[in-house]
Scaffold this motif. Sequence first.
Motif, PDB file in Angstrom:
ATOM      1  N   GLY A 207      56.481  46.076  43.099  1.00 41.54           N
ATOM      2  CA  GLY A 207      56.352  45.554  44.354  1.00 41.54           C
ATOM      3  C   GLY A 207      55.113  45.218  44.982  1.00 41.54           C
ATOM      4  N   VAL A 208      54.201  45.492  44.319  1.00 36.34           N
ATOM      5  CA  VAL A 208      52.732  45.180  44.773  1.00 36.34           C
ATOM      6  C   VAL A 208      52.381  43.828  44.947  1.00 36.34           C
ATOM      7  CG1 VAL A 208      50.295  45.504  44.372  1.00 36.34           C
ATOM      8  CG2 VAL A 208      51.828  47.497  44.445  1.00 36.34           C
ATOM      9  N   VAL A 209      52.733  43.207  43.956  1.00 35.20           N
ATOM     10  CA  VAL A 209      52.368  41.620  43.843  1.00 35.20           C
ATOM     11  C   VAL A 209      53.272  40.974  44.909  1.00 35.20           C
ATOM     12  CG1 VAL A 209      52.592  39.408  42.577  1.00 35.20           C
ATOM     13  CG2 VAL A 209      51.823  41.383  41.380  1.00 35.20           C
ATOM     14  N   PRO A 210      54.690  41.015  45.063  1.00 34.92           N
ATOM     15  CA  PRO A 210      55.360  40.385  46.182  1.00 34.92           C
ATOM     16  C   PRO A 210      54.798  40.900  47.500  1.00 34.92           C
ATOM     17  CG  PRO A 210      56.823  41.513  44.653  1.00 34.92           C
ATOM     18  CD  PRO A 210      55.400  41.887  44.173  1.00 34.92           C
ATOM     19  N   LEU A 211      54.213  42.071  47.682  1.00 35.29           N
ATOM     20  CA  LEU A 211      53.537  42.437  48.981  1.00 35.29           C
ATOM     21  C   LEU A 211      52.394  41.817  49.135  1.00 35.29           C
ATOM     22  CD1 LEU A 211      53.893  46.486  48.802  1.00 35.29           C
ATOM     23  CD2 LEU A 211      54.890  44.931  50.566  1.00 35.29           C
ATOM     24  N   LEU A 212      51.442  41.693  48.289  1.00 36.64           N
ATOM     25  CA  LEU A 212      50.301  40.645  48.401  1.00 36.64           C
ATOM     26  C   LEU A 212      50.480  39.361  48.610  1.00 36.64           C
ATOM     27  CD1 LEU A 212      48.134  42.161  45.421  1.00 36.64           C
ATOM     28  CD2 LEU A 212      47.943  42.689  47.577  1.00 36.64           C
ATOM     29  N   LEU A 213      51.332  38.875  48.072  1.00 38.93           N
ATOM     30  CA  LEU A 213      52.066  37.324  48.485  1.00 38.93           C
ATOM     31  C   LEU A 213      52.530  37.289  50.066  1.00 38.93           C
ATOM     32  CD1 LEU A 213      53.040  34.384  47.508  1.00 38.93           C
ATOM     33  CD2 LEU A 213      54.870  35.575  46.737  1.00 38.93           C
ATOM     34  N   ILE A 214      53.305  38.161  50.239  1.00 38.92           N
ATOM     35  CA  ILE A 214      53.672  38.627  52.001  1.00 38.92           C
ATOM     36  C   ILE A 214      52.332  38.304  52.634  1.00 38.92           C
ATOM     37  CG2 ILE A 214      54.823  39.610  53.514  1.00 38.92           C
ATOM     38  CD1 ILE A 214      56.687  40.587  51.364  1.00 38.92           C
ATOM     39  N   GLY A 215      51.283  39.145  52.390  1.00 34.22           N
ATOM     40  CA  GLY A 215      50.124  39.299  53.249  1.00 34.22           C
ATOM     41  C   GLY A 215      49.581  38.058  53.513  1.00 34.22           C
ATOM     42  N   PHE A 216      49.378  37.067  52.159  1.00 32.37           N
ATOM     43  CA  PHE A 216      48.813  36.016  52.296  1.00 32.37           C
ATOM     44  C   PHE A 216      49.924  34.919  53.098  1.00 32.37           C
ATOM     45  CE2 PHE A 216      49.578  31.934  49.913  1.00 32.37           C
ATOM     46  CZ  PHE A 216      48.387  31.206  50.437  1.00 32.37           C
ATOM     47  N   LEU A 217      51.190  34.871  52.858  1.00 30.25           N
ATOM     48  CA  LEU A 217      51.935  34.014  53.604  1.00 30.25           C
ATOM     49  C   LEU A 217      51.801  34.294  54.711  1.00 30.25           C
ATOM     50  CD1 LEU A 217      54.739  33.697  50.948  1.00 30.25           C
ATOM     51  CD2 LEU A 217      53.049  31.960  51.493  1.00 30.25           C
ATOM     52  N   ARG A 218      51.911  35.457  55.155  1.00 31.31           N
ATOM     53  CA  ARG A 218      51.965  35.838  56.699  1.00 31.31           C
ATOM     54  C   ARG A 218      50.654  35.503  57.514  1.00 31.31           C
ATOM     55  NH1 ARG A 218      49.611  38.585  60.310  1.00 31.31           N
ATOM     56  NH2 ARG A 218      47.931  39.276  58.783  1.00 31.31           N
ATOM     57  N   THR A 219      49.636  35.717  57.052  1.00 30.21           N
ATOM     58  CA  THR A 219      48.257  35.456  57.464  1.00 30.21           C
ATOM     59  C   THR A 219      48.501  33.643  57.692  1.00 30.21           C
ATOM     60  OG1 THR A 219      47.182  37.192  56.356  1.00 30.21           O
ATOM     61  CG2 THR A 219      45.742  35.429  57.182  1.00 30.21           C
ATOM     62  N   ALA A 220      48.615  33.230  56.418  1.00 31.74           N
ATOM     63  CA  ALA A 220      48.743  31.578  56.640  1.00 31.74           C
ATOM     64  C   ALA A 220      49.373  30.906  57.881  1.00 31.74           C
ATOM     65  CB  ALA A 220      49.454  30.776  55.387  1.00 31.74           C
ATOM     66  N   VAL A 221      50.737  31.762  58.126  1.00 32.84           N
ATOM     67  CA  VAL A 221      51.588  31.116  59.228  1.00 32.84           C
ATOM     68  C   VAL A 221      50.716  31.564  60.661  1.00 32.84           C
ATOM     69  CG1 VAL A 221      53.553  31.556  60.386  1.00 32.84           C
ATOM     70  CG2 VAL A 221      53.782  31.513  57.940  1.00 32.84           C
ATOM     71  N   SER A 338      41.773  45.490  48.757  1.00 30.34           N
ATOM     72  CA  SER A 338      40.824  44.312  48.721  1.00 30.34           C
ATOM     73  C   SER A 338      41.317  43.004  48.312  1.00 30.34           C
ATOM     74  CB  SER A 338      39.929  44.889  47.508  1.00 30.34           C
ATOM     75  OG  SER A 338      38.759  43.909  47.563  1.00 30.34           O
ATOM     76  N   LEU A 339      42.400  43.101  47.494  1.00 25.82           N
ATOM     77  CA  LEU A 339      43.131  41.814  47.237  1.00 25.82           C
ATOM     78  C   LEU A 339      43.863  41.415  48.139  1.00 25.82           C
ATOM     79  CD1 LEU A 339      44.257  42.406  43.573  1.00 25.82           C
ATOM     80  CD2 LEU A 339      42.272  40.882  44.222  1.00 25.82           C
ATOM     81  N   ASN A 340      44.377  42.205  49.348  1.00 29.59           N
ATOM     82  CA  ASN A 340      45.162  41.833  50.228  1.00 29.59           C
ATOM     83  C   ASN A 340      44.357  41.205  51.113  1.00 29.59           C
ATOM     84  OD1 ASN A 340      47.716  42.038  51.913  1.00 29.59           O
ATOM     85  ND2 ASN A 340      46.524  43.322  53.138  1.00 29.59           N
ATOM     86  N   ALA A 341      42.990  41.618  51.426  1.00 32.02           N
ATOM     87  CA  ALA A 341      42.240  41.081  52.396  1.00 32.02           C
ATOM     88  C   ALA A 341      41.751  39.780  51.817  1.00 32.02           C
ATOM     89  CB  ALA A 341      40.851  41.857  52.675  1.00 32.02           C
ATOM     90  N   ALA A 342      41.563  39.480  50.639  1.00 29.65           N
ATOM     91  CA  ALA A 342      41.096  38.484  49.930  1.00 29.65           C
ATOM     92  C   ALA A 342      41.991  37.366  49.985  1.00 29.65           C
ATOM     93  CB  ALA A 342      40.627  38.640  48.621  1.00 29.65           C
ATOM     94  N   GLY A 343      43.420  37.743  50.053  1.00 36.15           N
ATOM     95  CA  GLY A 343      44.545  36.803  50.198  1.00 36.15           C
ATOM     96  C   GLY A 343      44.509  36.461  51.464  1.00 36.15           C
ATOM     97  N   GLN A 344      44.392  37.400  52.546  1.00 40.08           N
ATOM     98  CA  GLN A 344      44.362  36.819  53.866  1.00 40.08           C
ATOM     99  C   GLN A 344      43.196  35.829  54.247  1.00 40.08           C
ATOM    100  OE1 GLN A 344      43.961  41.022  55.837  1.00 40.08           O
ATOM    101  NE2 GLN A 344      46.207  40.695  55.996  1.00 40.08           N
ATOM    102  N   SER A 345      42.290  35.913  53.454  1.00 36.24           N
ATOM    103  CA  SER A 345      41.146  34.989  53.955  1.00 36.24           C
ATOM    104  C   SER A 345      41.412  33.782  53.281  1.00 36.24           C
ATOM    105  CB  SER A 345      39.743  35.348  53.161  1.00 36.24           C
ATOM    106  OG  SER A 345      39.247  36.678  53.575  1.00 36.24           O
ATOM    107  N   LEU A 346      42.248  33.645  52.224  1.00 37.25           N
ATOM    108  CA  LEU A 346      42.729  32.184  51.688  1.00 37.25           C
ATOM    109  C   LEU A 346      43.749  31.788  52.623  1.00 37.25           C
ATOM    110  CD1 LEU A 346      43.001  30.191  49.371  1.00 37.25           C
ATOM    111  CD2 LEU A 346      44.445  31.679  48.204  1.00 37.25           C
TER     112      LEU A 346
END
Length: 415
Positions: A207-221, A338-346
């Motif tokens: 479940g961690v990879v989907p969670l990181l993806l959600i973090g990225f998509l949520r931030t993008a929106v 850290s990867l979650n924060a990086a995904g949010q920056s992207l």
Amino acid sequence: MARTLWPVLLASAVGLLPFTVFSTYLVPIADEAGSGVAAMGGLRGLGGLAALLVGTALAPLIDRVPREWAAAGALVALGLSAALGASGDFILLAVFCLLVGASTSVLNPALTAAAADRFGTGKAAGRAATLVTATQSMTAMLAAPVIALPALFWGWQGDLFGVTVVSLLLAVVFVARRGKQASAGDAPAGQRLGYLASFKALAAVRGVVPLLLIGFLRTAVFMGYLAYLAAFYEERFDLDAGLFAFVWTLSGASFFVSNLLTGRITNSARPRVGTERMLAIGLVAALVSVVGFYFTHWLPLALAMTALHAASHAIVAACVVSLIVRRCGTSLRGSALSLNAAGQSLGVFVGAALGGAGLGLAGYPGVAVVFGALVVAALGAAVLVARASRTDDDPDGKTDKTDDEAEAGTEAGTP
């Protein structure tokens, strides 16, 4: 919990101040540097780029050093960057933006992981981590007036020098605290994963990879939505900058309250709603509010949608952090955060770019379609998270119960 974590919470607030000063006083800073506002504002993107690159590159290292040392080092870099920015030189301001982005990409995950480590691996740890994110959201809402008052006496340069002093003092506090307590970073060398092995281990956690993806998509929106929020209210409801400030406050307050309550509710001893289900509820609310918002022509309804959208994103953010902290344990949570924060920056860049493309092609309905599609993709990832929870041997079970009992003892005054 807040009394125990006060240095962590204060440091998380300080980490947001340099860029808040930069954004608030962009015009005088550009004048001081002899630059145009557009050119100076463009330097802000360097911080996001540095955060993405440094956050991704150093992610495995967050779990290989004591949290306090990582936070102290990041605070020293943050203080140095603020001092450089106070010079007013264009080149040094560019270095300022790069250093702030790089230092916060280490500081925020280290602080969140440190807060969680103080309360084990279960729901108490998740609640501690979300307390850090709630503090950050509160600071983002209140930072502008907080820095504006002192600036009346010593200007924006004084604000940045103030950040330098506070950052260095907090670095000393973290080093001192490090000498008094054990840290998750003290695992024997034989138990530490290698650099590439850390990424593989994270990918293997259910479940961690989907969670990181959600973090990225949520931030993008959310960040893409915020990028065009003022323009929407000005065009559709004729709100000037002064009135729009109240809209911004409404959004920030909704995010803060929702983030704080979600962290507490989902990480309670006996939550009425599971974290995975709360995550799905937040994403559905985000979908309804972001699509409905752009088709709204009645101001009260638009304001309600604004509040709902901010609250829904706060729910999702709190659930993502809670689940990452609880699933990864002390050995991998720093890397994952850290990867979650990086995904949010992207996500900041992607959201603004896609939102602008939708606006250019089809106006605000196009923006609604773009952001709605991103939320639907996040809902798909949430389904994978829920499936991973159902296949876990002990999801939110005996381990979390033990941690909740420990949390109850801590709140009652037991060390």
